[in-house]
Design an enzyme around this catalytic site. Structure first.
Site, mmCIF file in Angstrom:
data_model
loop_
_atom_site.group_PDB
_atom_site.id
_atom_site.type_symbol
_atom_site.label_atom_id
_atom_site.label_comp_id
_atom_site.label_asym_id
_atom_site.label_seq_id
_atom_site.Cartn_x
_atom_site.Cartn_y
_atom_site.Cartn_z
ATOM 1 N N SER B 136 0.730 -1.142 0.028
ATOM 2 C CA SER B 136 0.095 0.032 -0.023
ATOM 3 C C SER B 136 0.809 1.403 -0.019
ATOM 4 O O SER B 136 1.867 1.557 -0.978
ATOM 5 C CB SER B 136 -1.130 0.013 1.295
ATOM 6 O OG SER B 136 -2.029 0.832 1.378
ATOM 7 N N HIS B 178 -4.127 -0.586 -4.358
ATOM 8 C CA HIS B 178 -5.609 -0.788 -4.296
ATOM 9 C C HIS B 178 -6.259 -0.539 -5.568
ATOM 10 O O HIS B 178 -7.217 0.237 -5.860
ATOM 11 C CB HIS B 178 -6.188 -0.055 -3.078
ATOM 12 C CG HIS B 178 -5.588 -0.059 -1.739
ATOM 13 N ND1 HIS B 178 -5.979 -1.186 -0.895
ATOM 14 C CD2 HIS B 178 -4.525 0.405 -1.025
ATOM 15 C CE1 HIS B 178 -5.147 -1.090 0.127
ATOM 16 N NE2 HIS B 178 -4.319 -0.045 0.192
ATOM 17 N N GLU B 205 -5.383 -5.216 -4.858
ATOM 18 C CA GLU B 205 -4.993 -5.902 -3.702
ATOM 19 C C GLU B 205 -4.805 -7.290 -3.633
ATOM 20 O O GLU B 205 -4.946 -8.006 -4.670
ATOM 21 C CB GLU B 205 -6.329 -5.688 -2.615
ATOM 22 C CG GLU B 205 -6.455 -4.129 -2.468
ATOM 23 C CD GLU B 205 -8.001 -3.897 -1.735
ATOM 24 O OE1 GLU B 205 -8.416 -4.781 -1.250
ATOM 25 O OE2 GLU B 205 -7.751 -2.622 -1.348
#
Lengths: 290, 290
Positions: B136, B178, B205
């Site tokens: 992330s 994401h 993800e």
């Protein structure tokens, strides 16, 4: 993109961001110094007017450099990406001793030149000793990270500076131009506190920073260069600020420097015009490791 | 900042951006592969949880890497710039065979680590063979230019992606995470067309790109990696678009790649899982010249 490697027997050329609005009719002090540095009567200047949409821009600068005594001035009217493959333009760049990027729009420059043979050659020739000057948009594009746009404000706000990838002739600094004239301190503070390894340079109109191969630059022109050094920054609220909110930035160092002042980008130290520069022990390329 | 130089006798370590939301309880496929790459039962993993404000984040990952058999797991709870001088943390980094950056906020990472000895060491150790993974926010920060924020949209808009300087473990790519889950194609298209030398990587993800020392990456995980290659772009309206306006971008190349697919960042070519990779003739470091 980062600066090209310097070969064992070469010295990097100067990188010369100019804050725009420089004197183009009277003394032409900055252009004169650029031509002298590039060989004076033996200088071979390549003018890249891509940032501008006006046909006259490149011609104006070509005339200035001819008037100032350059032996040869080549104009490369690159207006689209396909022009970057033109072998004639590549030859012109190959024989240049100085390269000049005009003003206009820096995103026009990055979207047209980015990732082309022209961009690669400018970086490589600079590493091999060719001097590269750029004014306004042509100044902004020089560094690895470039300010693409933003707000006029004296206080730093979240989102005040929008960044884009530049040409990568230097990765020690991030450059803003028309600095005092357009009230851009806030956006330079925002830009340099994103990641404190970057030194912010705010360059006024009719003013230039002549960045030498050892990473020391000298201020030339009628205005000032503002240096923002965030390396001792103890706090930044950048990551938690809402859109457009004022930022809290603690322990930034700022220098405002007039003509003749020098700044050592390796050791992050400012010098007055009559002060002895303790030349950095490290070659300029070492800046990249920090 | 650009990747540190690789010494004559070293091979660069892998750079492993993960799209966030990866399986942390069942197979832990991505973490397992990272531990194996870092030495398996001899692995020494340093966890940097700085992006997160939750104390549990670093502990969670430390437990995962211990469970997966790493010989040693060190947690470096760096929460402010002053922590970056802690000699204990520097020692931990010096003995690591793998470094892991957790998720959270990438501007928290860049404002706290940027320009410090920790950032420098991560770059240098990676050049000396230490593998660096990040999820992330920890994925976004890995490249020279990082996406700091922006809008969710499938179409590119002016200003849709805001950039900031990242850690600089690679300068061939710009990374978004994401990716499918948060509808980020528009901002990746915007980000990679600022300057077409950048290859955009949109990572879903529970998916990772294992970027090897030769500049070929492999997709690992349950989602896809989207590659945006703007090198043949013939037109971009980026420089003339008004705030928030839709962009015109012509001739972008896009690949959407599932597990086992590989992509050669040097030659800009995608390979199916069972296809022979024509290993690039150039060493990875040559990517930097384009």
């Amino acid at each position: 993109m980062c600066p090209a490697q310097v070969n064992a027997n070469s010295t990097r050329g100067y990188v010369i961001p100019i804050g725009g609005g420089e004197d183009r009719v009277k003394e032409r002090h900055i252009h004169r110094r650029f031509v002298e540095l590039s060989g004076g009567r033996a200088a071979n200047i390549a003018v890249i007017p891509t940032a501008s949409e006006l046909e006259t821009t490149g011609l104006d600068y070509s005339r200035i450099f001819s008037d100032l005594g350059a032996a040869q001035v080549d104009l490369l009217p690159i207006a689209r990406r396909a022009d970057c493959d033109n072998p004639r333009y590549l030859e012109m760049l190959d024989r240049a001793t100085g390269i000049f990027l005009t003003g206009g729009n820096q995103l026009r420059l990055s979207t047209i030149l980015g990732g082309t043979g022209i961009a690669q050659r400018i970086r490589r020739h600079n590493a091999a000793g060719v001097h590269v000057a750029g004014t306004s948009a042509g100044a902004s594009i020089m560094s690895e990270h470039m300010i693409a746009g933003g707000d006029s404000n004296s206080a730093p706000l979240e989102g005040a500076a929008s960044l884009a990838p530049g040409l990568g002739l230097t990765n020690a600094v991030i450059i803003d131009q028309h600095f005092t004239q357009r009230n851009r301190l806030g956006r330079l503070l925002s830009a340099s506190s994103y990641n404190p390894f970057l030194i912010g340079l705010g360059i006024d109109e009719d003013t230039a920073a002549f960045i030498g191969p050892e990473g020391v630059f000298e201020v030339v022109g009628s205005g000032t260069v503002t240096v923002v050094d965030a390396s001792d920054q103890t706090h930044s609220s950048m990551w938690e600020a809402g859109p457009g909110q004022p930022l809290t930035l603690l322990d930034l160092k700022v220098h405002v420097m007039g003509e003749g002042c020098r700044y050592d980008l390796v050791n992050r130290r400012a010098y007055l015009p009559d002060e002895q520069t303790a030349f950095c022990a490290l070659p300029y390329d070492k800046v990249r490791s920090y």
